[in-house]
Design a protein around this motif. Structure first.
Motif, PDB file in Angstrom:
ATOM      1  N   THR A  48       0.758  -1.071   0.104  1.00  7.66           N
ATOM      2  CA  THR A  48      -0.001   0.086   0.089  1.00  7.66           C
ATOM      3  C   THR A  48       0.900   1.292  -0.066  1.00  7.66           C
ATOM      4  O   THR A  48       0.606   2.220  -0.763  1.00  7.66           O
ATOM      5  N   ILE A  49       1.818   1.415   0.911  1.00  6.01           N
ATOM      6  CA  ILE A  49       2.868   2.430   0.905  1.00  6.01           C
ATOM      7  C   ILE A  49       3.369   2.630  -0.428  1.00  6.01           C
ATOM      8  O   ILE A  49       3.765   3.738  -1.022  1.00  6.01           O
ATOM      9  N   ALA A  50       4.099   1.566  -0.981  1.00 11.53           N
ATOM     10  CA  ALA A  50       4.727   1.676  -2.267  1.00 11.53           C
ATOM     11  C   ALA A  50       3.837   2.281  -3.301  1.00 11.53           C
ATOM     12  O   ALA A  50       4.482   2.900  -4.011  1.00 11.53           O
ATOM     13  N   ASP A  51       2.747   1.539  -3.362  1.00  8.36           N
ATOM     14  CA  ASP A  51       1.762   2.293  -4.393  1.00  8.36           C
ATOM     15  C   ASP A  51       1.564   3.738  -4.135  1.00  8.36           C
ATOM     16  O   ASP A  51       1.596   4.382  -5.153  1.00  8.36           O
ATOM     17  N   GLU A  52       1.409   4.031  -3.004  1.00 10.63           N
ATOM     18  CA  GLU A  52       1.230   5.582  -2.703  1.00 10.63           C
ATOM     19  C   GLU A  52       2.354   6.577  -3.295  1.00 10.63           C
ATOM     20  O   GLU A  52       2.324   7.470  -3.515  1.00 10.63           O
ATOM     21  N   GLU A  53       3.547   5.831  -2.962  1.00 14.66           N
ATOM     22  CA  GLU A  53       4.884   6.550  -3.404  1.00 14.66           C
ATOM     23  C   GLU A  53       5.205   6.353  -4.897  1.00 14.66           C
ATOM     24  O   GLU A  53       6.023   7.192  -5.272  1.00 14.66           O
ATOM     25  N   GLY A  54       4.510   5.347  -5.293  1.00 13.68           N
ATOM     26  CA  GLY A  54       4.796   5.237  -7.121  1.00 13.68           C
ATOM     27  C   GLY A  54       6.274   4.673  -6.913  1.00 13.68           C
ATOM     28  O   GLY A  54       7.146   4.712  -8.022  1.00 13.68           O
ATOM     29  N   HIS A  55       6.735   3.767  -6.104  1.00 14.11           N
ATOM     30  CA  HIS A  55       8.159   3.340  -5.871  1.00 14.11           C
ATOM     31  C   HIS A  55       8.064   2.102  -5.087  1.00 14.11           C
ATOM     32  O   HIS A  55       7.466   2.054  -4.013  1.00 14.11           O
ATOM     33  N   HIS A  56       8.362   0.889  -5.864  1.00 16.52           N
ATOM     34  CA  HIS A  56       8.224  -0.240  -5.199  1.00 16.52           C
ATOM     35  C   HIS A  56       9.565  -1.191  -5.036  1.00 16.52           C
ATOM     36  O   HIS A  56      10.499  -1.473  -5.735  1.00 16.52           O
ATOM     37  N   LEU A  68      13.262  -6.742   2.617  1.00 16.96           N
ATOM     38  CA  LEU A  68      12.974  -5.681   1.546  1.00 16.96           C
ATOM     39  C   LEU A  68      14.309  -5.291   0.745  1.00 16.96           C
ATOM     40  O   LEU A  68      15.444  -4.944   1.881  1.00 16.96           O
ATOM     41  N   HIS A  69      14.299  -4.846  -0.377  1.00 15.96           N
ATOM     42  CA  HIS A  69      15.746  -4.199  -1.083  1.00 15.96           C
ATOM     43  C   HIS A  69      15.195  -3.105  -1.713  1.00 15.96           C
ATOM     44  O   HIS A  69      14.340  -3.083  -2.464  1.00 15.96           O
ATOM     45  N   LEU A  70      15.677  -1.946  -1.470  1.00 22.22           N
ATOM     46  CA  LEU A  70      15.198  -0.850  -2.004  1.00 22.22           C
ATOM     47  C   LEU A  70      16.264  -0.167  -2.896  1.00 22.22           C
ATOM     48  O   LEU A  70      17.419   0.067  -2.336  1.00 22.22           O
ATOM     49  N   TRP A  71      16.071   0.229  -4.087  1.00 21.09           N
ATOM     50  CA  TRP A  71      17.052   1.117  -4.870  1.00 21.09           C
ATOM     51  C   TRP A  71      16.253   1.487  -5.913  1.00 21.09           C
ATOM     52  O   TRP A  71      15.249   0.941  -6.404  1.00 21.09           O
ATOM     53  N   ARG A  81      14.262   8.936  -3.076  1.00 19.04           N
ATOM     54  CA  ARG A  81      13.132   8.176  -2.934  1.00 19.04           C
ATOM     55  C   ARG A  81      13.034   7.006  -2.249  1.00 19.04           C
ATOM     56  O   ARG A  81      12.151   6.348  -1.518  1.00 19.04           O
ATOM     57  N   ASP A  82      14.132   6.198  -2.330  1.00 22.28           N
ATOM     58  CA  ASP A  82      14.173   4.936  -1.410  1.00 22.28           C
ATOM     59  C   ASP A  82      14.321   5.396  -0.001  1.00 22.28           C
ATOM     60  O   ASP A  82      13.909   4.432   0.728  1.00 22.28           O
ATOM     61  N   LEU A  83      14.827   6.131   0.476  1.00 24.71           N
ATOM     62  CA  LEU A  83      15.206   6.608   1.809  1.00 24.71           C
ATOM     63  C   LEU A  83      13.799   7.151   2.396  1.00 24.71           C
ATOM     64  O   LEU A  83      13.296   6.636   3.503  1.00 24.71           O
ATOM     65  N   LYS A  84      12.955   7.896   1.718  1.00 24.75           N
ATOM     66  CA  LYS A  84      11.716   8.457   1.988  1.00 24.75           C
ATOM     67  C   LYS A  84      10.970   6.858   1.970  1.00 24.75           C
ATOM     68  O   LYS A  84       9.952   6.811   3.187  1.00 24.75           O
ATOM     69  N   LEU A  85      10.831   6.180   1.120  1.00 21.83           N
ATOM     70  CA  LEU A  85      10.041   4.846   1.229  1.00 21.83           C
ATOM     71  C   LEU A  85      10.417   3.912   2.617  1.00 21.83           C
ATOM     72  O   LEU A  85       9.459   3.636   3.212  1.00 21.83           O
ATOM     73  N   ALA A  86      11.695   3.970   2.771  1.00 22.38           N
ATOM     74  CA  ALA A  86      12.281   2.930   4.047  1.00 22.38           C
ATOM     75  C   ALA A  86      11.485   3.829   5.218  1.00 22.38           C
ATOM     76  O   ALA A  86      11.163   3.081   6.132  1.00 22.38           O
ATOM     77  N   GLU A  87      11.610   5.119   5.286  1.00 23.02           N
ATOM     78  CA  GLU A  87      11.067   5.880   6.526  1.00 23.02           C
ATOM     79  C   GLU A  87       9.636   5.646   6.539  1.00 23.02           C
ATOM     80  O   GLU A  87       9.210   5.354   7.742  1.00 23.02           O
ATOM     81  N   ARG A  88       8.942   5.708   5.397  1.00 22.12           N
ATOM     82  CA  ARG A  88       7.489   5.510   5.530  1.00 22.12           C
ATOM     83  C   ARG A  88       7.010   4.195   6.069  1.00 22.12           C
ATOM     84  O   ARG A  88       6.036   3.885   6.821  1.00 22.12           O
ATOM     85  N   ILE A  89       7.852   3.176   5.315  1.00 23.51           N
ATOM     86  CA  ILE A  89       7.650   1.777   5.793  1.00 23.51           C
ATOM     87  C   ILE A  89       8.016   1.444   7.475  1.00 23.51           C
ATOM     88  O   ILE A  89       7.154   1.039   7.933  1.00 23.51           O
ATOM     89  N   ASP A  90       8.924   2.237   7.754  1.00 24.87           N
ATOM     90  CA  ASP A  90       9.413   2.088   9.188  1.00 24.87           C
ATOM     91  C   ASP A  90       8.144   2.716  10.258  1.00 24.87           C
ATOM     92  O   ASP A  90       7.848   2.186  11.168  1.00 24.87           O
ATOM     93  N   PHE A  91       7.693   3.867   9.866  1.00 23.82           N
ATOM     94  CA  PHE A  91       6.825   4.558  10.614  1.00 23.82           C
ATOM     95  C   PHE A  91       5.361   3.680  10.467  1.00 23.82           C
ATOM     96  O   PHE A  91       4.764   3.704  11.534  1.00 23.82           O
ATOM     97  N   ALA A  92       4.989   3.276   9.363  1.00 25.99           N
ATOM     98  CA  ALA A  92       3.605   2.883   9.363  1.00 25.99           C
ATOM     99  C   ALA A  92       3.790   1.383  10.099  1.00 25.99           C
ATOM    100  O   ALA A  92       2.518   0.926  10.253  1.00 25.99           O
ATOM    101  N   THR A  93       4.802   0.797   9.889  1.00 27.30           N
ATOM    102  CA  THR A  93       4.852  -0.634  10.542  1.00 27.30           C
ATOM    103  C   THR A  93       5.172  -0.767  11.882  1.00 27.30           C
ATOM    104  O   THR A  93       5.374  -1.644  12.597  1.00 27.30           O
ATOM    105  N   SER A  94       5.745   0.549  12.383  1.00 24.72           N
ATOM    106  CA  SER A  94       6.372   0.445  13.798  1.00 24.72           C
ATOM    107  C   SER A  94       7.557  -0.469  13.896  1.00 24.72           C
ATOM    108  O   SER A  94       7.801  -1.132  14.935  1.00 24.72           O
ATOM    109  N   ALA A  95       8.211  -0.717  12.704  1.00 30.54           N
ATOM    110  CA  ALA A  95       9.498  -1.409  12.737  1.00 30.54           C
ATOM    111  C   ALA A  95      10.720  -0.678  12.590  1.00 30.54           C
ATOM    112  O   ALA A  95      11.435  -1.127  11.786  1.00 30.54           O
TER     113      ALA A  95
END
Length: 96
Positions: A48-56, A68-71, A81-95
């Motif tokens: 869901t987060i990746a779709d919102e960001e348009g970056h998978h 997860l592997h982001l680049w 973009r990768d750093l932002k996605l990682a931060e959103r994943i961490d925030f949203a998943t409390s991980a």
């Protein structure tokens, strides 16, 4: 196209973000869950987060473990973009 970050920029970021590692031209994080179902719920949140960001991210699932592997393919490495996605994943998943 976003600009590729330098290794020192990425290493500075990973030092401040627990369990993210700079490896294989991207940033990686591994998660372990109590069950397969819990792992899949997590992957659905990431989707869901990746779709919102348009970056998978590349996602690997092995029973109760998710990696997860982001680049950024277009930049040939890690971008903001990768750093932002990682931060959103961490925030949203409390991980964090």
């Amino acid at each position: 196209m976003a600009d590729k970050l330098s290794p020192s920029q990425i290493e500075e970021w990973t030092a401040a973000h627990s369990r993210w590692k700079f490896k294989d031209n991207g940033i990686r994080k591994h998660y372990t869950f109590p069950s397969f179902r819990s792992a899949i719920v997590f992957v659905n949140r990431v989707a869901t987060i990746a779709d919102e960001e348009g970056h998978h991210p590349d996602i690997q699932i092995r029973y109760d473990r998710v990696s997860l592997h982001l680049w950024s393919h277009d930049a040939g490495g890690v971008t903001e973009r990768d750093l932002k996605l990682a931060e959103r994943i961490d925030f949203a998943t409390s991980a964090r």
